[in-house]
Motif scaffolding. Structure first.
Motif, PDB file in Angstrom:
ATOM      1  N   PHE A 159       0.827  -1.203   0.000  1.00 10.33           N
ATOM      2  CA  PHE A 159       0.000   0.000   0.000  1.00 10.33           C
ATOM      3  C   PHE A 159       0.863   1.257   0.000  1.00 10.33           C
ATOM      4  N   GLY A 160       0.424   2.229  -0.765  1.00 11.93           N
ATOM      5  CA  GLY A 160       1.146   3.490  -0.875  1.00 11.93           C
ATOM      6  C   GLY A 160       1.052   4.018  -2.292  1.00 11.93           C
ATOM      7  N   GLU A 168      -8.578   3.756   1.993  1.00  9.42           N
ATOM      8  CA  GLU A 168      -8.217   4.930   1.192  1.00  9.42           C
ATOM      9  C   GLU A 168      -9.242   5.179   0.079  1.00  9.42           C
ATOM     10  N   ALA A 169      -9.788   4.104  -0.476  1.00  8.04           N
ATOM     11  CA  ALA A 169     -10.775   4.256  -1.551  1.00  8.04           C
ATOM     12  C   ALA A 169     -11.993   5.026  -1.071  1.00  8.04           C
ATOM     13  N   LEU A 170     -12.336   4.854   0.208  1.00 12.26           N
ATOM     14  CA  LEU A 170     -13.513   5.516   0.757  1.00 12.26           C
ATOM     15  C   LEU A 170     -13.241   6.953   1.181  1.00 12.26           C
ATOM     16  N   SER A 171     -11.990   7.383   1.027  1.00 12.14           N
ATOM     17  CA  SER A 171     -11.638   8.751   1.410  1.00 12.14           C
ATOM     18  C   SER A 171     -11.111   9.566   0.236  1.00 12.14           C
ATOM     19  N   VAL A 267      -4.915   1.493  -8.034  1.00 11.13           N
ATOM     20  CA  VAL A 267      -5.047   0.042  -7.904  1.00 11.13           C
ATOM     21  C   VAL A 267      -5.633  -0.232  -6.521  1.00 11.13           C
ATOM     22  N   LEU A 268      -6.848  -0.737  -6.486  1.00  8.45           N
ATOM     23  CA  LEU A 268      -7.526  -1.036  -5.223  1.00  8.45           C
ATOM     24  C   LEU A 268      -7.329  -2.514  -4.898  1.00  8.45           C
ATOM     25  N   VAL A 269      -6.620  -2.781  -3.806  1.00 14.20           N
ATOM     26  CA  VAL A 269      -6.318  -4.159  -3.401  1.00 14.20           C
ATOM     27  C   VAL A 269      -7.363  -4.620  -2.391  1.00 14.20           C
ATOM     28  N   THR A 270      -8.155  -5.620  -2.783  1.00 15.07           N
ATOM     29  CA  THR A 270      -9.199  -6.164  -1.902  1.00 15.07           C
ATOM     30  C   THR A 270      -9.098  -7.686  -1.901  1.00 15.07           C
ATOM     31  N   VAL A 271      -7.985  -8.183  -1.386  1.00 16.76           N
ATOM     32  CA  VAL A 271      -7.732  -9.627  -1.392  1.00 16.76           C
ATOM     33  C   VAL A 271      -7.972 -10.238  -0.012  1.00 16.76           C
ATOM     34  N   GLY A 272      -8.830  -9.584   0.773  1.00 16.46           N
ATOM     35  CA  GLY A 272      -9.164 -10.115   2.082  1.00 16.46           C
ATOM     36  C   GLY A 272      -8.604  -9.273   3.211  1.00 16.46           C
ATOM     37  N   ARG A 273      -8.860  -9.736   4.419  1.00 19.96           N
ATOM     38  CA  ARG A 273      -8.385  -9.056   5.621  1.00 19.96           C
ATOM     39  C   ARG A 273      -7.676 -10.063   6.506  1.00 19.96           C
ATOM     40  N   ARG A 274      -6.745  -9.575   7.304  1.00 17.50           N
ATOM     41  CA  ARG A 274      -6.017 -10.473   8.212  1.00 17.50           C
ATOM     42  C   ARG A 274      -6.187  -9.987   9.647  1.00 17.50           C
ATOM     43  N   PRO A 275      -6.287 -10.930  10.591  1.00 18.68           N
ATOM     44  CA  PRO A 275      -6.531 -10.549  11.983  1.00 18.68           C
ATOM     45  C   PRO A 275      -5.351  -9.775  12.573  1.00 18.68           C
ATOM     46  N   VAL A 276      -5.655  -8.824  13.427  1.00 18.57           N
ATOM     47  CA  VAL A 276      -4.604  -8.058  14.115  1.00 18.57           C
ATOM     48  C   VAL A 276      -4.193  -8.852  15.359  1.00 18.57           C
ATOM     49  N   THR A 277      -3.180  -9.676  15.200  1.00 14.15           N
ATOM     50  CA  THR A 277      -2.689 -10.495  16.313  1.00 14.15           C
ATOM     51  C   THR A 277      -1.299 -10.063  16.769  1.00 14.15           C
TER      52      THR A 277
END
Length: 465
Positions: A159-160, A168-171, A267-277
Motif C-alpha cells: 500500500f502506498g 483509502e478508496a472511501l476517502s 489500484v484497489l487491493v481487496t484480497v481479504g483481511r487479516r486478523p490483528v494479532t
C-alpha cells in the motif's frame, strides 16, 4: 504511572468490543475499554458504514444520469447531472461522526471508562496503555481481545501511492478516471461497482475462475450480468504481478499465461483481511492459535482462563454482526449467565448490485452434509413489488429437509434483499419449517412475498407462478 483496576477490560472498541463493554456496563460490571483510534473500529470508520454510504451515492447518481440520458420508461427527464466526490465524502464523514459520537455516548451511559491509547499485555491480567496523557496500567479480572482485522497486502504491491486499500478508496476526494480492483470478493465488487456507477472505468482482476467464489454460482450470475451492463472488465483466473517501475502500469498475468498491461489511476487491493494479532503483546501470553486466528471455545474463551477473544481476530466469518453477537454473549458470561456461541444462523450480505443474502446452508452444503432436501425458489419477475421498483432481477430460495421440512438455509439475490436478511435469520433461529413460513401472512405488495411463495413452492403449491 496511573493504575486502574476493573472486573472487565476490553481491548478494541470496534463493533464487538464496544457492544461487549456496553452490555457489561448494563449488567453492572466495572468495565474499561481501550482504543487507539476512533471508537467504532474499522466497520464504522472505514468499512461497513462508509462503503454503504458510497454505494448509496453511486446508486442515486446512476439514477440521475439515466434520467439525463432520456432512457427512463417512467416519463421522467432532466439534463446536465453533475457529481462532486468531495461533497459526497463530506456527507459520508458526517454520518460516521454522528455514529462515533453516539457510540461514545452509549459507553458513557453504561458507565464504561474509555481509555485512548495503544494497549499491550504485560501478563494475562495486566495491560499497559500508552496514551497522550502518559502511561497507564490496567489490572483486570477478565480481558476481552477485540483487536479486529486490517486489509491484506499483496507481495510486490504494498500500500502506498496509487496502490490503495478499501480505507483509502472511501476517502478519495477526486473520482479516478480508471480503477483496477484486485480481488472479486464482496469488498472488491461492492466498491468496484460503486465506482463504475459513478463513471469510473473499472477492471476487476480475480485469481479464481469466477466472481464471489464463496457464493454459489446461481446467486452470483445476476451480479456478473450487471457488471457487464456497467462496462466493468472482468479478468478471471488472472494474477497481478506488480507495477511497471517506469510507466506505473499494472502488470497482470492472464488466465492464458500472457502479460496484460493495465493503465489505471489507482489500484484497489481487496484480497481479504487479516486478523490483528500483533502489536498488543500476544507473545506475553500462552494462547492457542487456529492458523492466523486465536482459537476460542463455544463461549469465546481462549486457552487462558479469564481471557476471551471476539470478532475478526477469532476467524471467519469476519462480519461486524458476528462480533457484536459474540461481544454481547461474553459480557453476559462474565456476569455469570449461561451462554453458548452458535454461528449457524449468521446472515451474510453482499451489497453488490443486485444484493446477495445467505443464511444457513446452501443446497450444495446441505447435500454434502448427507441431507435429503427440498429446494425451491421464487423469481422476482413474478413479484408485484419488484416490478413496480424496476427490480425484477433475482429470486428467493429455500433449502429444507425432505422428511420434516425443517428449514436449513435461505438465500436471495435482488434489489434491496439485504432488508430480508432479518426475516431469514429469524426463521432459522426459531427452527421454522416450510409450513411455518407458508402459514405466515406476508404483507402485499412487498418483496417479502417471494419468501412466502418460495416456501409454498417447496411444498408443491405456489400461488403466483
Amino acid at each position: 504511572m496511573k493504575e486502574i483496576s476493573c472486573r472487565l477490560l476490553v481491548i478494541g472498541a470496534g463493533p464487538g468490543g464496544y457492544v461487549c463493554a456496553i452490555r457489561a456496563g448494563q449488567l453492572g460490571i466495572d468495565t474499561v475499554i481501550v482504543e487507539a483510534g476512533q471508537v467504532g473500529g474499522a466497520c464504522l470508520n472505514v468499512g461497513c458504514i462508509p462503503s454503504k454510504a458510497l454505494i448509496h451515492v453511486a446508486g442515486e447518481y446512476e439514477k440521475v444520469a439515466g434520467l439525463a440520458a432520456g432512457d427512463s420508461p417512467l416519463g421522467i427527464g432532466l439534463s446536465d447531472p453533475s457529481f462532486d466526490l468531495s461533497r459526497a465524502v463530506e456527507w459520508k464523514d458526517g454520518i460516521v461522526g454522528r455514529l462515533t459520537t453516539g457510540v461514545s455516548g452509549l459507553l458513557k451511559k453504561a458507565k464504561v471508562k474509555i481509555v485512548h491509547g495503544h494497549a499491550r499485555f504485560r501478563d494475562g491480567k495486566t495491560v499497559e496503555v500508552e496514551s497522550e496523557t502518559g502511561r497507564q496500567v490496567i489490572r483486570a479480572e477478565n480481558v476481552v481481545i477485540a483487536t479486529g482485522s486490517r486489509p491484506s497486502e499483496l507481495s510486490g504491491l504494498p500500500f502506498g501511492g496509487k496502490i490503495i486499500s478499501s480505507s483509502e478508496a472511501l476517502s478519495l476526494t477526486a473520482l479516478p478516471g480508471s480503477l483496477a480492483v484486485l480481488g472479486a470478493g464482496y469488498i472488491g465488487l461492492e466498491l468496484g461497482m460503486a465506482f463504475a456507477r459513478l463513471g469510473t472505468s473499472v477492471t476487476i482482476v480475480e485469481a479464481e475462475e469466477r466472481i464471489l467464489p464463496r457464493y454459489d454460482p446461481e446467486l452470483t450470475r445476476p451480479v456478473e450480468k450487471r457488471l457487464g451492463e456497467l462496462g466493468v472488465e472482468l479478468m478471471l483466473g488472472a494474477r497481478a504481478r506488480g507495477l511497471s517501475s517506469r510507466e506505473g502500469v499494472l502488470l497482470v498475468e492472464t488466465a492464458q499465461g500472457e502479460e496484460a498491461r493495465l493503465a489505471c489511476d489507482n489500484v484497489l487491493v481487496t484480497v481479504g483481511r487479516r486478523p490483528v494479532t500483533d502489536g498488543w503483546g500476544r507473545e506475553e501470553l500462552v494462547l492457542d492459535m487456529d492458523g492466523r486466528f486465536i482459537r476460542v471455545d463455544e463461549g469465546c474463551q481462549t486457552s487462558m482462563r479469564g481471557i476471551y477473544a471476539i470478532g475478526d481476530v477469532t476467524g471467519e466469518p469476519m462480519l461486524a454482526h458476528r462480533a457484536m453477537a459474540q461481544g454481547e454473549m461474553v459480557a453476559e458470561i462474565v456476569a455469570g449467565h449461561r451462554r453458548l456461541w452458535d454461528k449457524r444462523c449468521i446472515p451474510a450480505v453482499c451489497f453488490t448490485d443486485p444484493e446477495i443474502v445467505t443464511v444457513g446452508l446452501s443446497p450444495e452444503e446441505a447435500r454434502e452434509a448427507g441431507r435429503e432436501i427440498r429446494v425451491a425458489q421464487f423469481p422476482f419477475t413474478a413479484n408485484g413489488r419488484a416490478m413496480t421498483m424496476q427490480a425484477e432481477e433475482g429470486f428467493v430460495r429455500i433449502v429444507a429437509r425432505a422428511d420434516n421440512h425443517l428449514v436449513l438455509g435461505i438465500q436471495a439475490v435482488g434489489h434491496g434483499v439485504a432488508e430480508l436478511s432479518s426475516a431469514f435469520a429469524l426463521a432459522l433461529e426459531m427452527g421454522a419449517r416450510l409450513e411455518d413460513i407458508a402459514g405466515t401472512i406476508h404483507a402485499h405488495p412487498t418483496q417479502g412475498e417471494a419468501f412466502h411463495e418460495a416456501a409454498l413452492r417447496a411444498l408443491g403449491h405456489p400461488l403466483h407462478i
